[in-house]
Design a protein around this motif. Sequence first.
Motif, short mmCIF file in Angstrom:
data_model
loop_
_atom_site.label_atom_id
_atom_site.label_comp_id
_atom_site.label_asym_id
_atom_site.label_seq_id
_atom_site.Cartn_x
_atom_site.Cartn_y
_atom_site.Cartn_z
N ALA A 27 0.53 -0.88 0.30
CA ALA A 27 0.08 -0.03 -0.02
C ALA A 27 0.69 1.71 0.07
CB ALA A 27 -0.75 -0.40 1.31
N GLU A 28 1.66 0.98 0.69
CA GLU A 28 2.79 2.45 1.36
C GLU A 28 3.42 2.63 -0.53
OE1 GLU A 28 4.21 2.01 6.08
OE2 GLU A 28 5.15 0.77 4.05
N ALA A 29 4.38 1.33 -0.83
CA ALA A 29 4.34 1.67 -2.28
C ALA A 29 3.87 2.45 -3.11
CB ALA A 29 5.25 0.53 -2.85
N SER A 30 2.86 1.50 -3.70
CA SER A 30 1.46 2.12 -4.13
C SER A 30 1.70 3.96 -4.10
CB SER A 30 0.54 1.68 -4.52
OG SER A 30 -0.99 1.85 -3.27
N LEU A 31 1.17 3.87 -2.93
CA LEU A 31 1.29 5.50 -3.03
C LEU A 31 2.53 6.25 -2.80
CD1 LEU A 31 -0.11 7.78 -0.70
CD2 LEU A 31 0.90 7.26 1.18
N VAL A 32 3.52 5.99 -2.68
CA VAL A 32 4.80 6.08 -2.82
C VAL A 32 4.69 6.69 -5.02
CG1 VAL A 32 7.73 5.99 -2.82
CG2 VAL A 32 5.81 6.14 -0.63
N ALA A 33 4.21 5.46 -5.41
CA ALA A 33 4.89 4.97 -7.16
C ALA A 33 3.88 6.59 -7.43
CB ALA A 33 4.26 4.16 -7.49
N HIS A 34 2.77 6.96 -7.23
CA HIS A 34 2.72 8.61 -7.30
C HIS A 34 3.46 9.51 -7.47
CE1 HIS A 34 -1.20 6.59 -7.86
NE2 HIS A 34 -2.20 6.50 -6.52
N THR A 35 4.21 9.61 -6.73
CA THR A 35 5.59 10.60 -7.02
C THR A 35 7.03 10.10 -7.30
OG1 THR A 35 4.08 11.44 -5.45
CG2 THR A 35 5.23 13.10 -5.78
N PHE A 36 7.24 9.03 -6.95
CA PHE A 36 8.60 9.30 -7.43
C PHE A 36 8.49 7.10 -7.75
CE2 PHE A 36 8.63 11.71 -3.30
CZ PHE A 36 9.81 12.65 -3.99
N SER A 37 9.71 7.40 -8.49
CA SER A 37 10.24 5.93 -9.00
C SER A 37 11.34 5.19 -7.72
CB SER A 37 10.80 6.28 -9.83
OG SER A 37 12.50 6.39 -9.86
N PRO A 38 10.98 4.37 -7.49
CA PRO A 38 12.00 3.41 -6.54
C PRO A 38 13.55 3.85 -6.22
CG PRO A 38 11.32 1.52 -7.91
CD PRO A 38 10.72 3.13 -7.76
N ALA A 39 14.17 4.45 -7.26
CA ALA A 39 15.38 5.02 -7.59
C ALA A 39 15.33 6.76 -6.58
CB ALA A 39 15.30 5.10 -8.71
N SER A 40 13.96 7.36 -7.24
CA SER A 40 14.50 9.03 -6.53
C SER A 40 13.40 8.44 -5.79
CB SER A 40 13.89 9.77 -7.90
OG SER A 40 12.03 8.63 -8.12
N TYR A 41 13.12 7.49 -4.98
CA TYR A 41 12.64 7.86 -3.92
C TYR A 41 13.54 7.60 -3.05
CZ TYR A 41 10.15 5.79 0.83
OH TYR A 41 10.20 5.43 1.90
N ASP A 42 14.71 6.52 -2.96
CA ASP A 42 15.73 6.27 -1.99
C ASP A 42 16.65 7.32 -2.36
OD1 ASP A 42 15.43 4.15 -1.64
OD2 ASP A 42 16.04 2.78 -3.02
N ALA A 43 17.00 8.32 -3.19
CA ALA A 43 18.24 9.28 -2.99
C ALA A 43 17.33 10.37 -2.81
CB ALA A 43 17.98 9.59 -5.15
N THR A 44 15.73 10.59 -2.67
CA THR A 44 15.44 11.45 -1.74
C THR A 44 15.51 11.34 -0.24
OG1 THR A 44 14.14 11.90 -3.76
CG2 THR A 44 13.27 13.69 -1.81
N ARG A 45 15.10 10.32 0.06
CA ARG A 45 15.67 9.82 1.27
C ARG A 45 16.64 10.08 1.98
NH1 ARG A 45 14.71 6.48 5.62
NH2 ARG A 45 16.32 4.97 6.25
N LYS A 46 17.69 9.33 0.57
CA LYS A 46 19.40 10.04 1.77
C LYS A 46 19.22 11.28 1.72
CE LYS A 46 20.16 5.71 -0.05
NZ LYS A 46 20.75 5.02 -1.74
#
Lengths: 207, 242
Positions: free
Chosen positions: B27-46
């Motif tokens: 569910a969280e991944a699908s929510l995140v997917a509206h905004t970020f790709s997995p790679a950009s998610y991790d980069a932004t998180r860092k």
Amino acid sequence: MISLLKNYKKYSDEKLVPLVVKGNERAFNELYSRYEKKMYRFFYRMLNRDTERANDLLQDLFIKIIEKGDRFDTDRKFSTWLYAVAGNLCKNEYRRVERLTNNQEKMMADVRPGLDNEMDFYLPNALDRSLFTARLTDALEELEDIHRTCFILRYQEELSIKEISEVMDCPEGTVKSRLYYALRKLSDKLQVFRPEAVKLINNSQIA
Amino acid sequence: MKSRLANIDPQVEQLMRNKNFAELTEAEASLVAHTFSPASYDATRKTILAATEMFARDLPLPSPHVKANLLKAVAAQKQKSTNANWWSTLLNYPVPAWQPALGVSLVLLYFFIPWAGNENNLNQNALAIQEADTVYNETPGYLAASVPAASIPVRRKNVSPISTDLNQKNTILDTLQEVAQNLQRTLRPVTDRLSTPTMQLSTSTLAANDTAGVRPQTMEEYFIDPANIMAVQDQSRRLVSF
């Protein structure tokens, strides 16, 4: 005599402001102690770590509270109003030193070690936490003013999206959008550090 | 290509602070997917974590001079506030508009209406009060002279330091004259001297009906005094012995 007995620590910011405007020293001390560090760090970060100018703007900010605090609407949240005034002071400062800043940036770019150069990156021993921090700071300074302000208010001052929208006088959607672009730009600039950044962050979390 | 939202949701941001993309639930991944790709998610998180950590570590402090300068400004503001306070208290005092209007009207009436400042009316009022008064007015009485002024000898006192004999003579003469006057005053019938009352009745018409019990007092009661007679006798004795 009565004012000496009052415990201003229990007073809200909004109650202290009118007292400060009347020249109550103890009320001022209380309000100043609550915000001096926060506001100084905000200016410090917004003014590219210029401590002198940060001190100047901090002084200007509190002078405004002392002399023009009666313009503050006590129905509003004081901290929001304070950040809005501080943001305006920063904008004025940017305008004042725009040319100078541009010149300095050019000079810095000439002198700055080429971190984007892969040769430097492949010197892992020279890359420590301070270097990473320095690059992040530089990247932050290279952001547009509105993006930097949003980013600092959110991740340094820990304001909510709603509060930032009030400070910057824009809709919440705009704040989210600005934060998004700020994060994307910073991530892009720090991409070169990614393997080390992961290591540093993991280390700091473990510590 | 899937289009993504160009803003950051607070929920997604919260996930970034806490979890890697790999740790997200579906569910969280699908929510995140509206905004970020997995790679950009991790980069932004860092980036977020690094920035937060940097902000927490880099804590510069303001100069103490700033506070010293500001305290001076507060003191100046206090002075300004005190000065302004007096005026603001006076000017902002809540007075209904009709009160000053009434005051001004009364002043205008006093100066511009003919009867307002007429002194004759005031005198008439005072007279009316006097006529209605039932209390005696006590006025001082003047005694008629018992000895004609022309009969009193004019005496010149010799004060010259060398005329001691004249002084002595004058002293004797003075004593004799004084005794003579006293004798004359004592022996003359008292009723011939004065009959003037020392108290005068009020001119008020109601004074005659007054019941205060005050009666007029004559000079007889003042001058027939045994002590006076004794004094005269004593002086006569001294004169004889002299």
